[in-house]
Design an enzyme around this catalytic site. Structure first.
Site, PDB file in Angstrom:
ATOM      1  N   GLU A 265       0.807  -1.219   0.000  1.00  0.00           N
ATOM      2  CA  GLU A 265       0.000   0.000   0.000  1.00  0.00           C
ATOM      3  C   GLU A 265       0.840   1.270   0.000  1.00  0.00           C
ATOM      4  O   GLU A 265       0.528   2.250  -0.679  1.00  0.00           O
ATOM      5  CB  GLU A 265      -0.936  -0.008   1.218  1.00  0.00           C
TER       6      GLU A 265
ATOM      7  N   HIS B  43     -11.248  -6.584   8.893  1.00  0.00           N
ATOM      8  CA  HIS B  43     -11.939  -6.291   7.639  1.00  0.00           C
ATOM      9  C   HIS B  43     -13.226  -5.500   7.884  1.00  0.00           C
ATOM     10  O   HIS B  43     -14.079  -5.426   7.002  1.00  0.00           O
ATOM     11  CB  HIS B  43     -12.293  -7.586   6.894  1.00  0.00           C
TER      12      HIS B  43
END
Length: 667
Positions: free
Chosen positions: A406, A473
């Site tokens: 990322e 998540h």
């Protein structure tokens, strides 16, 4: 030290000598000014000038360089006005950052230099983005970035080199190996024989050279530059050198054995090149004195100009205004026309997920310079299939699968911005943004305030709980970013807004965090105009007017509030959908408070540190006279998000909404 002039002319060699001498003499003057208290800090590059100068001379002037602390020679080789550099170092408004940045933490578009941040590693991925822009345009150019031996221990080093290799980017990564990361010697930094050995592990070529030999550095970079352009591949160059002063002057050099100073003094890059020039008959000592005199005179004249600059008078409005880049967005007539079509019901029923896809698709059509990046977003279409089919329409050059990294991809997005590209980076889940946090909050968010460079980047953030996905998540982490000046944070709740805000976010020249609640993707539908339109960033929407109680919320909270209101028609509930969390629409918040006098702030995020606390404080400070009761917050538990569905229901703010509303009504 063996100097090989190859095909360089006498005139070029004299210019090279002037180029390496100038930063040395500037530094010597800066050290005097530091002792006099006229500058506050200095990171010395004495002993390392050959690297910066050699690189600067080897590149075309419009090729981007990402330098670090000890690269004064990069700035001088780009012929930046000395008086403006001096003003920068003195913290003057007329420097390159309006007094907002220190020493070399700045950039200049006109000189194709992108300034560092103190975290060092994030610089590397910016070179990836610039090189990608060159590649997409088919330009014969390279980007160059510097790091130190210590910086190679950072994860950003690995990520940037890996991305450059995988994508075949014409980027040159230069390691200045001076033996120490501040005081930590290299034998405590790595165990490989040499840092250039790492190049093979990334599938790229590399070379280790004498970083004190100006002609070796120049010739190597020229050759590597040709290779990168011809082969469309990156290259790693390790330059062996030594820092003759402390990391910065206050740190001293007591940790360095004295014999190293003696050994490296004999390899002084300025002195050795000067001696060679005399031996070759290219300069006489008299001519050298003339060159020194001319540089000294220039330094004094430029310092005098810098000294005449007025003192800074803080302007609060300007400070706040410069946090964001202006421009971007659609013309007002287009926005009004779109609003009219919505009111007229001209549209079709779309799911939340399809509206986001529609906004992205239309933006790709409108902006040929828009690049999408993310894990599995190409052929696979992304974890939630939002970009499914895009690679067939727009090609792999613009719809790019990324390695699992990322930070580097966010840095690449910033590099693309330097060359005028727009980009969208998809976090597979909003939770994963934590490993790219530095790039967002310290690089993307601050760069416009620091030196006027915008970051035209949208980060898509699939977020939220309610689907039994567990602690990693399901997080609602929007409050992390609302605290960061320079970012914009949007969080739509309806398909109509999701499409319009996506288009607005991509049109906006500033970094935008675009939160998409995963539980809404396929559960919520609504009328969405077919055309290309914006929903303005920074404007809330009154979903339902009422006089009894206000629920100020966003995202899934809007639907929780509507469900509660529909189930309790006896309560006149005013529901305000914030839509944008940074900047907040304070006017709309005040209006809602004035209609009811009683306020619940509802959000899925945990209670402590959530945006509800900030809004509550603002209402208390600015709308106290309108209140009939304390502002109350309804938020999720201060725990991680649990996996078990029953535990998750208990965790979510929705389970406490009825109780808080009843408590407030009874106040």
């Amino acid at each position: 030290m063996n100097f090989d002039r190859k095909s360089l002319t006498d005139q070029q060699l004299v210019h090279f000598y002037q180029s390496i001498l100038k930063p040395r003499m500037i530094e010597e003057k800066m050290l005097v000014l530091l002792r006099q208290g006229k500058i506050s800090k200095w990171f010395s590059g004495i002993g390392q000038e050959a690297i910066s100068v050699g690189v600067g001379l080897a590149l075309d002037p419009d090729e981007w360089i990402m330098p670090l602390h000890r690269n004064l020679g990069v700035f001088t080789s780009r012929n930046m006005p000395l008086n403006k550099l001096f003003m920068q170092w003195q913290g003057n408004r007329e420097g390159y950052s309006k007094g907002r940045e220190r020493s070399f933490h700045f950039g200049a578009r006109e000189h194709h230099i992108c300034g560092m941040i103190s975290h060092l590693g994030p610089q590397l991925a910016i070179a990836d983005g610039v090189a990608l822009a060159y590649k997409l345009r088919g330009l014969g150019k390279v980007s160059v970035t510097f790091t130190g031996d210590g910086g190679t221990s950072e994860g950003d080093f690995h990520e940037a080199l890996n991305v450059a290799a995988v994508w075949g980017l014409p980027a040159i990564f230069i390691i200045e190996n001076n033996g120490y990361g501040l005081s930590t010697p290299v034998n405590e930094q790595y165990r490989c024989d040499s840092l250039v050995d790492r190049a093979k592990g990334y599938g790229m070529e590399g070379v280790r050279i004498d970083g004190n030999n100006l002609l070796s550095v120049y010739d190597t970079i020229r050759g590597v530059r040709d290779y990168c352009i011809r082969e469309q591949k990156p290259y790693l160059v390790e330059c062996m050198t030594f820092r003759m002063r402390g990391h910065e002057e206050a740190s001293g050099t007591k940790y360095v054995p004295k014999h190293l100073f003696d050994e490296w003094a004999e390899r002084d890059p300025v002195k050795k090149f000067e001696e060679w020039m005399v031996l070759q008959g290219l300069l006489t000592y008299s001519e050298i004195e003339g060159i020194r005199g001319a540089i000294k005179s220039e330094i004094e004249q430029e310092l005098a100009l810098a000294a005449s600059a007025p003192e800074i008078v803080p302007d609060t409005e300007e400070e706040l205004r410069d946090v964001y880049s202006s421009g971007g967005g659609m013309v007002r007539s287009e926005v009004v026309e779109a609003a009219g079509s919505i009111a007229a019901g001209a549209g079709s029923e779309k799911r939340f997920i399809d509206a986001i896809k529609d906004g992205l698709d239309l933006s790709m059509q409108r902006h040929g310079n828009l690049v999408l990046m993310g894990q599995d977003i190409a052929e696979y279409g992304g974890a939630f299939k939002i970009t499914e089919g895009f690679v067939d329409k727009y090609g792999k050059a613009r719809v790019r699968n990324t390695p699992l990294c990322e930070s580097a991809i966010l840095g690449t997005a910033l590099g693309l911005s330097l060359e005028g590209y727009k980009s969208m980076v998809e976090m597979q889940f909003a939770d994963f943004v934590s490993v790219g946090l530095n790039q967002i909050v310290n690089n993307l968010a601050k760069i416009h305030y620091r030196w006027g460079q915008n970051a035209d980047v949208v980060v898509r953030m699939p977020t939220g709980a309610g689907v039994g996905a567990g602690p990693f998540h399901s997080q609602s982490n929007e409050a992390w970013f609302v605290h960061t000046p320079g970012l914009k944070v949007v969080y739509p709740s309806s398909p109509e807004d999701a499409k319009g805000l996506m288009i607005a976010a991509i049109n906006d020249p500033n970094p935008v965090l675009f939160f998409e609640h995963k539980a809404l993707y396929r559960s919520i539908s609504g009328l969405v105009p077919e055309g290309y339109y914006e929903v303005p960033i920074g404007k809330a929407k009154t979903v339902r007017e009422g006089s009894g109680i206000s629920i100020i919320t966003y995202g899934a909270g809007v639907h929780w509030a509507l469900d509660y209101a529909n189930a309790h028609p006896e309560i006149s509930i005013d529901i305000l959908d914030l839509r944008t969390l940074l900047p907040l629409d304070y006017e709309a918040i005040r209006s809602s408070v004035s209609r009811t006098g009683k306020v619940v702030i509802l959000h899925e995020d945990t209670l402590t540190g959530g945006i509800g606390g900030e809004i509550s404080a603002w209402i208390s400070e600015h709308c106290f006279e309108l209140l009939d009761a304390p502002v109350m917050r309804c938020a999720s538990l201060d725990t991680p998000v649990p996996f078990n569905i029953e535990l998750e229901k208990n965790f979510l703010a929705k389970s406490r909404l009825a109780g808080i509303v009843q408590k407030l009504l009874g106040y």
